[in-house]
Scaffold this active site. Structure first.
Site: not given
Ligand code: UD1
Length: 426
Positions: A22-23, A117, A122, A307, A399
């Site tokens: 998916k991702n 979710c 986030r 996850d 999803r």
């Molecule tokens: C992606 C995955 C999700 C998985 C996550 C962590 C997709 C579509 N989703 O989500 O399934 O659970 O990686 O492996 O690929 N953060 C910040 N600032 C930012 C971005 C992130 O503080 O600008 C923080 C987030 O709040 C969180 C952490 O970083 O605490 C990890 O987030 P991130 O790795 O960005 O996850 P996603 O890309 O949203």
């Protein structure tokens, strides 16, 4: 909303084929809008998140057609037909990954701040900081991120404070069409990042180092197409079936696996006394002896994936002894504990720590999915439990899992979907 009705207590047995990730698919669909020629993507899972992303890129002018069950032909727009529609973007957190490609290819982007979710705050500060580092102007107003990049972005050295998966992907995609070299430091190393980099390189980008802490990108003036690119298998779907096999004390062969991608999960299951054996792209998971409690800390890859945390909590709830789970990635990912407690689990949550005292068995009742992986965990709990479990809010599960019910039924599970409006089963 649909519900899943599960009669538990049957060990899962047999073979199951794991679908495309998916991702990785979501990120690659975003990248495909930068392609100068047609793209054929294979091994794409037909799940609702992918369908929403297809709708979003169609709105901005891409032509997307399914070829068979799991291939997509994509022709990127040469000019933008419109902004990504707010009502669809809000349904899908990963739609934030359009920001980088839109800025790089079309010089501007207006993307509403996405949903997804309910697992934590986030923020997107790291995405914005990185894109600004490449010379984009990003303004936030009225719930939208509006970006402008002048004629072209400029390569730069960018350090991420945290190895965010989404920020790494967004900045990496944008840098492919920037002038000069970009060096991204402290990046995420997830297999989906490597898959996205491989796809970008298939389009003619010059991305090196994906899968390590530093990614270097030489910008090119335009990207081409890709005759065929197969998305990697979904390591979280695989992990969910691995844990379901262990939780039901069954024996399942999983096909279409890249074993190193699931190693953090395999290693933890082995610690718990589960047999996990590899043979090429086939993994066999079974329980043939006593199980032991384990401690888990979620971490960026190659640490234990957030996850998979909820599914492991469901499994550990019936493993005798005390297991401790620490959630380091998303602050709101223990809502599943309350639902499991309704099924008889003994779990105490304090901040980012959950203490799970194994009980002999769970009992079926009505429970509610609060996010995608919590939904999967409740299905696992239902498969383990005595009696009937009804899982509501199945839209979360839809999803991210391709043919979950069919696959589980082929392994001997007793579960049925009750469609919205059909009250006969309750
Ligand atoms: C992606 C995955 C999700 C998985 C996550 C962590 C997709 C579509 N989703 O989500 O399934 O659970 O990686 O492996 O690929 N953060 C910040 N600032 C930012 C971005 C992130 O503080 O600008 C923080 C987030 O709040 C969180 C952490 O970083 O605490 C990890 O987030 P991130 O790795 O960005 O996850 P996603 O890309 O949203």
């Amino acid at each position: 909303m649909d519900k899943l009705v599960i009669y538990g207590g049957k060990p899962l047995r047999g073979k199951v084929r794991i679908s495309g990730a998916k991702n990785a698919s979501l990120a690659i669909l975003c990248a495909s809008i930068m392609a100068g020629e047609p793209v054929l993507l294979e091994n794409v899972p037909d799940i609702s998140d992918v369908r929403v992303m297809i709708e979003i890129i169609r709105h901005i002018g891409a032509e997307v057609t399914w070829e068979g069950d799991s291939s997509l032909r994509i022709i990127a727009p040469s000019k933008l037909a419109g902004d990504p529609p707010c009502e669809l973007v809000k349904k899908l957190r990963a739609s934030n990954l359009l920001l980088g490609p839109l800025l790089a290819r079309f010089g501007h982007a207006r993307v509403s701040l996405p949903g997804g979710c309910n697992i934590g705050v986030r923020p997107m500060d790291l995405h914005f900081k990185g894109l600004a580092g490449l010379g984009a102007g990003i303004d936030l107003h009225g719930g939208y991120a509006v970006g402008k990049s002048g004629p072209r972005l400029k390569g730069a050295r960018i350090y991420l404070d945290f190895p965010s998966v989404g920020a790494t992907e967004n900045i990496m995609m944008a840098a492919c069409l920037a002038d000069g070299q970009t060096v991204l430091e402290n990046v995420a190393k997830e297999p989906e990042i490597v898959d996205l980099a491989n796809f970008l390189n298939c389009l003619g980008a010059k991305v090196r180092g994906a899968g390590t802490d530093i990614i270097k990108i030489e910008g090119v003036s335009e990207l081409g197409g890709c005759m065929r690119y197969a998305v990697i298998p979904d390591r979280i779907e695989a992990g969910t079936f691995m844990v379901a096999a262990a939780a039901t004390r069954g024996q399942v062969e999983l096909e279409n696996i890249i074993p190193p991608h699931v190693e953090p999960i395999s290693a933890k299951l082995r610690d718990a006394g589960v047999d996990v054996t590899e043979n090429g792209d086939v993994l066999t998971v079974g329980v043939n002896g006593p199980l032991r409690p384990v401690d888990i800390k979620t971490l960026p890859y190659p640490g234990f994936p957030t996850d998979m945390q909820s599914q492991m909590m469901a499994f550990l709830s019936t493993v005798e002894g005390t297991s401790v789970i620490i959630e380091n990635i998303f602050e709101n990912r223990f809502q599943i504990a309350d639902e499991l407690k309704r099924m008889g689990a003994r779990i105490k949550v304090e901040g980012r720590m959950a203490v799970v005292e194994g009980v002999p068995a769970l009992h079926g009742t009505q429970v509610r999915a609060t996010d995608l992986r919590a939904g999967a965990a409740l299905v696992i709990a239902g498969l383990m439990a005595r009696g009937r479990t009804v899982v509501s809010n199945t839209c979360y599960i839809d999803r991210g899992y391709h043919q979950l019910e069919e696959k589980l039924r082929s392994l001997g599970a007793d579960l049925t979907r009750m469609r919205h409006g059909d009250g006969s089963l309750l």
